[in-house]
Design an enzyme around this catalytic site. Structure first.
Site, short mmCIF file in Angstrom:
data_model
loop_
_atom_site.label_atom_id
_atom_site.label_comp_id
_atom_site.label_asym_id
_atom_site.label_seq_id
_atom_site.Cartn_x
_atom_site.Cartn_y
_atom_site.Cartn_z
N HIS A 1 5.62 42.77 18.63
CA HIS A 1 4.40 43.84 18.86
C HIS A 1 4.64 45.02 19.17
CE1 HIS A 1 5.90 42.45 23.29
NE2 HIS A 1 6.63 43.22 22.66
N HIS B 1 6.35 46.94 28.88
CA HIS B 1 7.84 48.19 28.94
C HIS B 1 7.85 49.39 29.70
CE1 HIS B 1 5.89 45.39 25.73
NE2 HIS B 1 7.12 45.81 25.12
N HIS C 1 15.77 42.22 17.89
CA HIS C 1 16.19 43.75 18.00
C HIS C 1 16.55 43.44 19.28
CE1 HIS C 1 12.55 43.38 20.58
NE2 HIS C 1 12.96 44.30 20.33
N GLU D 1 12.59 38.61 23.91
CA GLU D 1 10.70 38.63 23.88
C GLU D 1 9.90 37.32 23.06
OE1 GLU D 1 9.84 42.85 23.79
OE2 GLU D 1 9.87 42.38 21.61
FE LIG Z 1 8.28 44.33 23.85
#
Ligand SMILES: [Fe+2]
Lengths: 280, 139
Positions: free
Chosen positions: A12, A59, A193, A240
């Site tokens: 996302h 976030h 990431h 995530e």
């Molecule tokens: Fe995220």
């Protein structure tokens, strides 16, 4: 009866939302990413889900540091795109499904999952970017959405095992909803990431693809991957991916893979998505 | 019912999180330490607060229960120091956008690379996990 007909796991990354909003999806950088989602957009046009249970994380947009719910379910009528510092995305408001959401919330609590209930919140890129990737740029989103927000920021975040079990409980809850609804469940975030510190920029193509293999498998080995493995192998924000296990747990033991795509890089992140359906 | 996985010892769990090179996992200890740094950063979501901060950064920060060390790190935009002080990147990102700095470029300032070098590394497939997984294990 409502039923879960399919599951989607997807990154996302906020930059994908920027690419859609600024019409850059065919350029050299974004072209290969959006080409990978073309199959899925066409499939969604045919599937026409009534509701998507959209598992994502906030976030630091709707939630600040003052309250940190591990699992929270949106039971509201409507959610607006959040202002993440650059002005809200110009995408449609997200319509909730309060009847189904409250049914799931109550069922989960009776099933020993102590959910936090959210009636009002704005939704950030974690929720709106997957909608853009699957549905493009419609006037209104073609389905209702039940947001399911997971804390994957402050440790300890929930275990993969707990996420999988929550998915199983969500499937039971949906099956006991009397209305005839075509429901999908999406798990979002990832893939590898890291957005912080001297190790920022870590990507791991090999591990990510092994994770996708495990999601397609007919056993549940993937639920037992410990946090430390995600952190070491996929970067601090790769965690995530535990949210994909809520989706996978909701599909039952055996699944059929309909589509899968992987691309490096998008900004700091490896992009992946997989489309699965339950199989007898 | 599901097969329960063996319950992990909390001390071992937390110790492992500190064994990753170049990484500050956002543990409860860091979340406690950096609480007001993160809440301050969160306040920059509001346009009027961004205005007041830009007008006089020091005066705006003085309204928050932030240590002198953290204020100096914020003024210097020293994001690695802020991670050590309990800042979290999703909160600190509000400062990136207040500065008009793209996310990836701000992230690159935490590495030993310039922004063009970092960008090229990502285009070339990103940073390898090889040798970057464990401080103690060195793998
Ligand atoms: Fe995220």
């Amino acid at each position: 009866m409502a039923r879960i007909t399919a599951g989607v796991g997807s990154s996302h990354v906020p930059l994908l939302g920027v690419a859609v909003d600024q019409g850059k999806w065919q350029d050299d950088y974004f072209g290969p990413i959006f080409a990978g989602y073309e199959w899925t957009r066409e499939w969604e046009r045919q599937q026409k889900p009534d509701v998507v249970i959209l598992v994502y994380n906030d976030h630091a947009s709707a939630f600040d540091a003052s309250i940190i719910p591990t699992f929270a379910i949106g039971c509201g009528e409507k959610y607006k795109p959040a202002d993440e510092g650059w002005g809200p995305r110009q995408v449609p408001d997200v319509e909730g499904h309060p009847d189904l959401a409250w049914h799931i919330a109550q069922s989960l609590i009776l099933d020993d999952f102590d959910m936090t209930i959210i009636n009002e919140m704005d939704v950030d890129h974690g929720l709106t970017v997957p909608l853009s990737m699957m549905f493009g740029q419609p006037e209104a989103w073609p389905c209702k959405v039940v947001p399911l927000a997971v804390n994957v920021v402050t440790y300890p975040v929930p275990s993969g095992n707990r996420c999988w079990a929550l998915g199983e409980a969500i499937a039971r809850a949906v099956e006991s909803f009397p209305e005839d609804l075509n429901v999908q469940i999406w798990g979002t975030g990832g893939m590898s990431h890291q957005l912080q510190g001297p190790r920022a920029g870590l990507l791991n193509r090999e591990w990510d693809n092994r994770f996708l293999d495990l999601l397609e498998a007919d056993d549940d080995a993937v639920r037992f991957i410990p946090h430390i493995e995600y952190l070491r192998e996929t970067g601090s924000e790769g965690i995530e991916m535990v949210m994909w296990l809520i989706m996978r747990g909701a599909l039952g033991q055996r699944v059929k893979r309909l589509h899968r795509h992987y691309h490096i890089p998008c900004s700091n992140t490896a992009i992946g998505h997989i489309v699965l359906e339950p199989s007898a | 019912m599901t097969n329960a996985s063996p319950r992990q010892n909390i001390h071992e769990y937390l110790a492992e999180l500190e064994d990753i090179p170049g990484t500050r996992v956002f543990t409860a200890a860091r979340a406690r330490k950096g609480y007001w740094i993160n809440q301050f950063a969160m306040s920059l979501m509001k346009a009027e607060n961004r205005e007041r901060f830009k007008e006089d950064e020091r005066a705006y920060m003085d309204e928050w229960a932030i240590s002198e060390e953290a204020k100096a790190a914020l003024l210097a935009r020293d994001y690695n120091a802020l991670l050590d002080l309990g800042g979290n990147v999703y909160f600190l990102a509000k400062l990136f956008s207040t500065d008009g700095l793209p996310f990836a470029e701000a992230v690159s300032t935490m590495t030993d690379m310039s922004w063009p070098e970092y960008r090229q590394m990502m285009l070339d497939g990103g940073r390898s996990p090889e040798g970057n997984r464990s401080i103690k294990g060195g793998y």
